[in-house]
Write an enzyme that holds these catalytic residues in place. Sequence first.
Site, PDB file in Angstrom:
ATOM      1  N   ASP A 474      12.926  -4.781   5.703  1.00 42.40           N
ATOM      2  CA  ASP A 474      12.066  -5.120   4.923  1.00 42.40           C
ATOM      3  C   ASP A 474      11.134  -5.903   5.807  1.00 42.40           C
ATOM      4  O   ASP A 474      11.383  -6.823   6.415  1.00 42.40           O
ATOM      5  CB  ASP A 474      12.706  -6.094   3.855  1.00 42.40           C
ATOM      6  CG  ASP A 474      11.568  -6.512   2.907  1.00 42.40           C
ATOM      7  OD1 ASP A 474      11.571  -5.761   1.823  1.00 42.40           O
ATOM      8  OD2 ASP A 474      11.180  -7.650   2.891  1.00 42.40           O
ATOM      9  N   ASN A 482      -1.209  -7.802   2.301  1.00 43.54           N
ATOM     10  CA  ASN A 482      -1.893  -7.078   1.251  1.00 43.54           C
ATOM     11  C   ASN A 482      -2.997  -7.861   0.518  1.00 43.54           C
ATOM     12  O   ASN A 482      -4.101  -7.112   0.015  1.00 43.54           O
ATOM     13  CB  ASN A 482      -0.768  -6.250   0.383  1.00 43.54           C
ATOM     14  CG  ASN A 482      -1.163  -4.959  -0.186  1.00 43.54           C
ATOM     15  OD1 ASN A 482      -1.961  -4.199   0.682  1.00 43.54           O
ATOM     16  ND2 ASN A 482      -0.709  -4.577  -1.429  1.00 43.54           N
ATOM     17  N   HIS A 487      -5.705  -3.853   0.046  1.00 47.49           N
ATOM     18  CA  HIS A 487      -4.821  -2.548  -0.047  1.00 47.49           C
ATOM     19  C   HIS A 487      -5.048  -1.706   1.160  1.00 47.49           C
ATOM     20  O   HIS A 487      -4.075  -1.255   1.747  1.00 47.49           O
ATOM     21  CB  HIS A 487      -5.125  -2.049  -1.283  1.00 47.49           C
ATOM     22  CG  HIS A 487      -4.340  -2.793  -2.435  1.00 47.49           C
ATOM     23  ND1 HIS A 487      -3.074  -3.184  -2.832  1.00 47.49           N
ATOM     24  CD2 HIS A 487      -5.113  -3.230  -3.579  1.00 47.49           C
ATOM     25  CE1 HIS A 487      -3.131  -3.983  -3.715  1.00 47.49           C
ATOM     26  NE2 HIS A 487      -4.376  -4.093  -4.191  1.00 47.49           N
ATOM     27  N   ASP A 491      -2.254  -0.531   4.002  1.00 51.38           N
ATOM     28  CA  ASP A 491      -1.755   0.812   4.571  1.00 51.38           C
ATOM     29  C   ASP A 491      -1.638   0.646   5.871  1.00 51.38           C
ATOM     30  O   ASP A 491      -1.004   1.345   6.418  1.00 51.38           O
ATOM     31  CB  ASP A 491      -2.734   1.737   3.786  1.00 51.38           C
ATOM     32  CG  ASP A 491      -2.556   1.989   2.249  1.00 51.38           C
ATOM     33  OD1 ASP A 491      -1.513   1.270   1.754  1.00 51.38           O
ATOM     34  OD2 ASP A 491      -3.410   2.440   1.473  1.00 51.38           O
ATOM     35  N   ASP A 517       7.149  -1.842   1.389  1.00 47.54           N
ATOM     36  CA  ASP A 517       7.196  -2.450   2.666  1.00 47.54           C
ATOM     37  C   ASP A 517       8.942  -2.212   3.367  1.00 47.54           C
ATOM     38  O   ASP A 517       9.092  -2.978   4.083  1.00 47.54           O
ATOM     39  CB  ASP A 517       7.004  -3.992   2.834  1.00 47.54           C
ATOM     40  CG  ASP A 517       7.777  -4.482   2.003  1.00 47.54           C
ATOM     41  OD1 ASP A 517       8.596  -4.139   1.095  1.00 47.54           O
ATOM     42  OD2 ASP A 517       7.926  -5.994   2.247  1.00 47.54           O
TER      43      ASP A 517
END
Length: 844
Positions: A474, A482, A487, A491, A517
């Site tokens: 994680d 983010n 966003h 990415d 994630d």
Amino acid sequence: MGGKYFDCPQTKKIHKLQKLVKNYRHLKVVQTALLQISELASSVTDLSKLYIELHQVLKKLLHADNFYIALYDPDRYRLSIRYMEDEYDSFTAQELDAIELNNSITEFIYKNNRPLLCAKNEYKAMAEQGLFINRGALCEQWMGVPLHRDSVVIGVVAIQTYDENRIYSLQELRLFTHLSLHLSNAIARVSRREWLEREILKRTSQLQQSYDELADRIQEAEQSRQVQQALFEISELTASGMDMYSFYQSLHHILKTLIVADNFYIALMTDSKNALTFPYYVDQYTSKGEKRSLGLGFTEYVIRTKEAQLIDEERAKQLIHQGEIVRQTKYRKQHTTSWLGAPLFSDNEVIGVITIQSYTVHRYTQDDLKLLTYVSHHIAVAIARLLSQKALRESYDLLEDKVRKRTFDLRKANQSLLNEIEQRKEVEEKLYFEANHDPLTGLPNRACLIQRIESAMRYYANETELSFALLFIDLDRFKCINDQLGHQAGDVFLIQAAKRISHCIRGKDIVARFGGDEFVLLLNDIAHISQAEEIAQRIIDQVSKPFFIDNEQAHSGASIGIACYQTQHTSYDDVMRDADEAMYQAKRQGRSRYVIFDQNNTHQARSKSLKTKFRERIAELKTSNILDPTIRQVFGKMIENTWDEHIEPADLAMIQRHHLDMKFDKLLLSKIRGEWIAQSDALYFVTVSVKHLIQEKSLYRLCKQLRRFPKHRLCLCFNEPELMGIDVKILTKAMHRFHSNGVFCAISDFGHSGGNLLYALQSPIDFVLIDPKLAIDKVYALTNALFAISGQFHFSVVTHPEIADSAPSDHDWLYYQQKIPPTDKTNFELDPLGVEQSQPEETV
């Protein structure tokens, strides 16, 4: 020594070779006989001589001193003996023809169409049974077979012996049967030749008789001979295989031997029967015949009358006067003085005309007309046959062209199909890749990872030295990255992180994006847990380095849970659960670290903690009253099931993954049955998880718990957003089971997902609870829409109290069974599906 010598293998081989030589000699004799029969069929022209020669050949193969042939005479409708040689019975040709074969053994073979081999006693027994009547001397053994031509029995051939020491065998019967085929073929061929010769002799005899009767007309007899010869030559022309023009040219030469035919042409009608073509045209004044439409010429006159015509100058004038013909002067330098034409027939239809004409003093006679008419029939047959052969060849050529074209088109279609298959394979491979890989990072996705884990479990199930391990990763601070950078930057961060993680693993390992994630590593061939720890530490070091995204620097980390495959793991979910719990343990310990799963601590601690939280939340739950405005009394109580509002995200993910929310529902139902129901007579509304409806075992356990409740005191509510996608048949089946236990069913938060009436109309719902978080105008519209159909579909509506001005303020819900009067805030109209359509007020 002598016995051993005769039993030695070499002696057996000699006997075997001698037997083979004997068989070979016998086969050679049979083959020679068959060749002789074939030669006889080609050379002998007289049947009586053929029978004698066939008998001689047969004697070389079988004991056939007593032999006869009987053929069926279609003119007299009976069998007659055509040839016979017997030791005891001797007959002349006339006596043979007079022998009665009715009800004889010969007729028995002919009618039964089967070969027969019988001894004297069998012969007598069959005669006594009435199968046939004995005719002639009684023999020791009789053998006969039917003769066939084109699958039709034409006669019987038989041999018999009066010598009791000479017995026929079944092998000889089979040989005789086989020889009968060749005998029948030979007889048929010679019969055909003899018949043809008889016909020729008959025709020649007729001509000779005409010659004898009309001795003074020797020239006519000679002409008849020439006609006969011409017919033979015409017949041969049809089988010569020459082209049509050569055939017509040869036909012209033959005809010139019979009659003056310097000017000669053949006219044929087209398929449409409206024009004439001239495939062959010889004329001293016209070079060729042009195709023309049917008119009033001499040729058309023959076609109309369907009779041969002799037209001289006088007859031509008469026909012109009668309007039957019109002379063509435009293309004619000279008119004929004598014209002779005969129709050509095919299947009783005129297909053309054969014509000879004269421009000189020569005049054709009625005899010439008869001759041309006679010859025209044979010429018509020959022309029709050749035209048919030509049409057949053209059709074959056309068929070959079509086949060639179809083959080309098929080859082209096959190539196109192959290209399409290749494209489809590429699409399938692309679809397979997209279905099994994450579109953002290009890594294997959850479904692909699960397949690999299941394959690894099957592979390492019996492995004692090696195993595999899962690393559940994680990424720390991903939500902050983010939110702060956007966003798109998130990415880019995930793509860079995926590349860093991929560089840390071995070639035989797999890294997959599990979602969001979270990444999962499948490490194969793990001999010791230290190998997984080394890879985990490399990943932590790489992810801890700064990330540069659009000139911005971001920092993250990796919390990793490690779980090794154990024999107690029965599914991929068990290994994933252990790695997941170890990862959350790493997060609790401060993040950017790895934790190896410990069976004794992790799962038990978290489960115990969640159970404690469940009980705390149940103790804090509150109820709100539902008022029935018609009687102004409390109808029911709504239990505010909001246990998930204060659960940490890590625990909430574990609850969803391991379905712990259904355990919470059971704890809540136990508290309702044990405490709250005893405090009030109201109907209790409680929202439970939709998962109970999907899993059969969970539904069974829930129904078992519901049996302990008093009848009609509980209503199970199912959240509308969670119901989306559930099969109506599954929902209906589950609600019928709840009803059988005296429990009501309801849809809660109606309108949250658009207010779809599918579940309310097609399932046995008792109540519909409108979402209280909606705007008051929306609540009003949905309430009126539901009231409009509630009576028809037998459900009640529980709505927000603000839609009624007279509602008490101490109640949170209103229960209605009748339509509410509209307010003056906004005018709403509802379509049959219950979808609102807002209309603005009119302005003056």
